[in-house]
Design a protein around this motif. Structure first.
Motif, mmCIF file in Angstrom:
data_model
loop_
_atom_site.group_PDB
_atom_site.id
_atom_site.type_symbol
_atom_site.label_atom_id
_atom_site.label_comp_id
_atom_site.label_asym_id
_atom_site.label_seq_id
_atom_site.Cartn_x
_atom_site.Cartn_y
_atom_site.Cartn_z
ATOM 1 N N ALA A 175 0.840 -0.853 -0.660
ATOM 2 C CA ALA A 175 0.494 0.064 0.565
ATOM 3 C C ALA A 175 0.842 1.497 0.157
ATOM 4 N N ASN A 176 1.740 1.805 0.534
ATOM 5 C CA ASN A 176 2.472 2.149 0.948
ATOM 6 C C ASN A 176 3.119 2.333 -0.245
ATOM 7 N N ALA A 177 4.072 1.212 -0.990
ATOM 8 C CA ALA A 177 4.173 1.087 -2.820
ATOM 9 C C ALA A 177 3.826 1.964 -3.665
ATOM 10 N N ALA A 178 2.232 1.659 -3.459
ATOM 11 C CA ALA A 178 1.534 1.952 -4.257
ATOM 12 C C ALA A 178 0.436 4.084 -4.696
ATOM 13 N N ALA A 179 1.012 4.407 -2.622
ATOM 14 C CA ALA A 179 0.900 6.041 -2.562
ATOM 15 C C ALA A 179 1.819 6.030 -2.887
ATOM 16 N N LEU A 180 3.206 5.768 -3.478
ATOM 17 C CA LEU A 180 3.925 6.693 -3.499
ATOM 18 C C LEU A 180 4.345 6.317 -5.180
ATOM 19 N N LEU A 181 3.618 5.326 -5.282
ATOM 20 C CA LEU A 181 3.863 5.189 -7.348
ATOM 21 C C LEU A 181 2.709 6.458 -7.918
ATOM 22 N N LEU A 182 1.195 6.578 -7.228
ATOM 23 C CA LEU A 182 0.395 7.496 -7.377
ATOM 24 C C LEU A 182 0.736 8.609 -7.559
ATOM 25 N N VAL A 183 1.711 9.089 -6.475
ATOM 26 C CA VAL A 183 2.399 10.485 -6.890
ATOM 27 C C VAL A 183 3.333 10.528 -7.945
ATOM 28 N N VAL A 184 4.089 9.658 -8.378
ATOM 29 C CA VAL A 184 4.990 9.372 -9.185
ATOM 30 C C VAL A 184 4.359 9.505 -10.578
ATOM 31 N N LEU A 185 3.414 8.804 -10.507
ATOM 32 C CA LEU A 185 1.996 8.797 -11.961
ATOM 33 C C LEU A 185 1.700 10.273 -11.836
ATOM 34 N N ARG A 186 1.047 10.653 -11.252
ATOM 35 C CA ARG A 186 0.152 11.907 -11.024
ATOM 36 C C ARG A 186 1.625 13.020 -11.919
ATOM 37 N N SER A 187 2.678 12.986 -11.445
ATOM 38 C CA SER A 187 3.688 14.198 -11.959
ATOM 39 C C SER A 187 4.267 13.925 -13.128
ATOM 40 N N PHE A 188 3.763 12.923 -13.953
ATOM 41 C CA PHE A 188 4.347 12.749 -15.666
ATOM 42 C C PHE A 188 3.535 12.313 -16.569
#
Length: 521
Positions: free
Chosen positions: A300-313
């Motif tokens: 879940a923590n990794a998913a939250a971090l990847l969501l932020v990365v996706l939203r940035s690009f």
């Protein structure tokens, strides 16, 4: 204003102060005083009852304020972190890290107090928690009782000034309203605003300076007089591994950086940052609760971090008629990551519920939130009646008559706030004092962010000052045998002097509170 209106205003404030000293709940005092003196004003013909028609609209505006939604989220975060047993692990690790130096346990308490204060922001809970855990250990290693209790009390109040704190949300909302009113009173219609993020940025440097002053005092005093805070023998202190430090420090620090960083960088509003903090605290508590696999929480923590990365690009907005293929693939990935995050949240909820953490946390969050919003409603009615009776003119006349101009007026308000800090909580003082005095001070040229930081530092000093500082009563409930109230009062004096020095530095150098907001925001 008429003579009757003046006397009603004086009686209203006198009744407020009297009932506060008696110890009645503040929300009922504010509402009761407003109803009684508003009724008298109507009976004597000095109060227009049509003004009360604005009450419903004001309450609705308060209840639907997007900023104030952050309050229950931050309270939930703090309560969840408090009940997830982070404090004992932090204190143990910091004690092993600093314990081998003179005053090391006291410095550890200050570091942990700063971290807990920033994450929880509940002064009473922080002081009691550290008093139960750290004070017996400090006594066992022959620390001076006054120095030990003073260090714990001072560290426990850091939650009043270190962002993100719940009280900062209330203060930011009330200050913004007062600042808007001050500009309208001056005939300005191109209104500037301040936000909770401004206050976070403004309090950052003073809070770090204050924490550093605490630690410097502790280190120098124990170097000069080792008997006050002797080093823990190496065989008792043991060693702390890098893995242990990472385990106990990284999660709280990452959570705080995520909250503050997203707010100060303008990525998220304070309410959105508070939601991040609440979910992060829940996941952290779920990781530490129960006996299940940590995999769902880590995923879940990794998913939250990847969501932020996706939203940035990528552009993840829904409902677009034509989206590039890359954005469509990113949306699918985001949906999968959201499901993974939801799974981790559900696992955390289940584990904290089974361990008896979720229920008490939710109940405490509801109680604190209801108290804050109930006080806000009472203060709205009180302010409406006070202004309707001409109280604004009285306050303005008193402050403008103070010698020293705006600085003399500011000193008077700070003195009143300091005295109110003995019987009242921070939130109650902010809700009562700022709407009445804030617009006048800002019309006189006082910077709102500077004023807010001074308020927070001033109340923190009041919380520590004998004989009525609330923090002193909190710790007296958990004193071990051999430690007396006199030790508490004697030990807190040096830290009160440090508080006064920090307050004086912010007064002398306003840029310490206003520079960072001007750069970041």
């Amino acid at each position: 204003m008429s003579g009757i209106g003046l006397w009603l205003n004086i009686g209203m404030m006198a009744a407020l102060c009297t009932f506060i000293m008696v110890g009645l709940p503040v929300m009922f005092i504010l509402t009761g005083c407003a109803m009684v003196f508003g009724g008298l004003g109507i009976a004597f013909g000095v109060f227009d009852h049509f003004l009360l028609g604005a009450l419903a609209q004001r309450i609705f505006g308060t209840m639907t304020s997007e900023t104030l939604i952050a309050i229950p989220l931050f309270v939930f975060m703090g309560m969840m972190l408090e009940r997830s047993r982070i404090a004992p692990d932090l204190l143990e690790a910091m004690g092993r890290l600093f314990g081998k130096m003179n005053g090391g346990l006291a410095i550890s308490v200050t570091v942990v107090g700063a971290l807990l204060g920033a994450s929880a922001g509940v002064v009473g809970a922080t002081v009691v928690t550290m008093g139960l855990i750290a004070l017996p250990a400090m006594m066992r290693h022959r620390y001076d009782p006054a120095f030990a209790t003073g260090s714990i009390c001072a560290a426990g109040t850091l939650g009043q000034i270190i962002p993100p704190a719940t009280v900062m949300v209330v203060l930011g909302e009330v200050l913004a309203s007062a600042y808007q009113q001050a500009q309208l009173s001056q005939g300005l219609f191109s209104i500037q605003t301040i936000s909770v993020g401004d206050l976070y940025a403004g309090a950052m440097i003073p809070s770090l300076v204050l924490t550093a002053l605490y630690m410097i005092y502790q280190a120098v005093l124990c170097w000069w007089k080792p008997s006050i805070g002797p080093a823990v023998p190496p065989d008792e202190a043991g060693n702390v591994s890098l893995a242990t430090l990472v385990e106990v420090l990284v999660a709280p620090i990452v959570l705080l950086v995520a909250i503050l960083g997203s707010t100060l960088a303008g990525i998220a509003t304070p309410t959105e940052s508070a939601a991040v903090g609440a979910i992060g605290a829940l996941l952290l508590a779920g990781l530490r609760a129960g006996k299940g696999s940590p995999a769902p929480i880590h995923l879940a923590n990794a998913a939250a971090l990847l969501l932020v990365v996706l939203r940035s690009f990528f552009d993840l907005r829904l409902g677009r008629q034509e989206a590039p293929l890359a954005d469509q693939l990113a949306l699918v990935a985001a949906a999968v990551l959201t499901l993974v995050l939801a799974w981790g949240i559900l696992v955390s909820l289940s584990r904290t519920f089974r361990d008896g953490i979720l229920g008490p946390t939710s109940h405490a969050t509801m109680s604190v939130t209801a108290m804050i919003f109930g006080t806000l409603i009472g203060a709205t009615l009180f302010s409406l009646v006070f202004r309707g009776l001409g109280g604004d003119d009285v306050v303005r006349s008193v402050l403008e008559a103070m010698p020293g101009g705006k600085y003399g007026a500011l000193f008077l308000v700070m003195l009143i706030v300091f005295l109110l800090g003995f019987p009242l909580d921070f939130t109650e003082i902010v809700i009562i004092v700022v709407p009445i005095t804030g617009p006048v001070l800002m019309q006189m040229g006082i910077d709102p962010i500077w004023f807010g930081v001074l308020l927070a530092l001033n109340l923190q000093t009041s919380f520590l000052t004998p004989p009525l500082g609330p923090t002193l009563f909190y710790i007296q409930g958990v004193l071990p045998p051999g430690v007396t109230s006199q030790d508490v009062y004697r030990g807190i004096i040096p830290f009160v002097m440090i508080q006064i020095i920090a307050l004086a530095l912010v007064v002398l150098f306003p840029l310490s509170a206003t520079w960072l907001p001007s750069v970041l925001l």
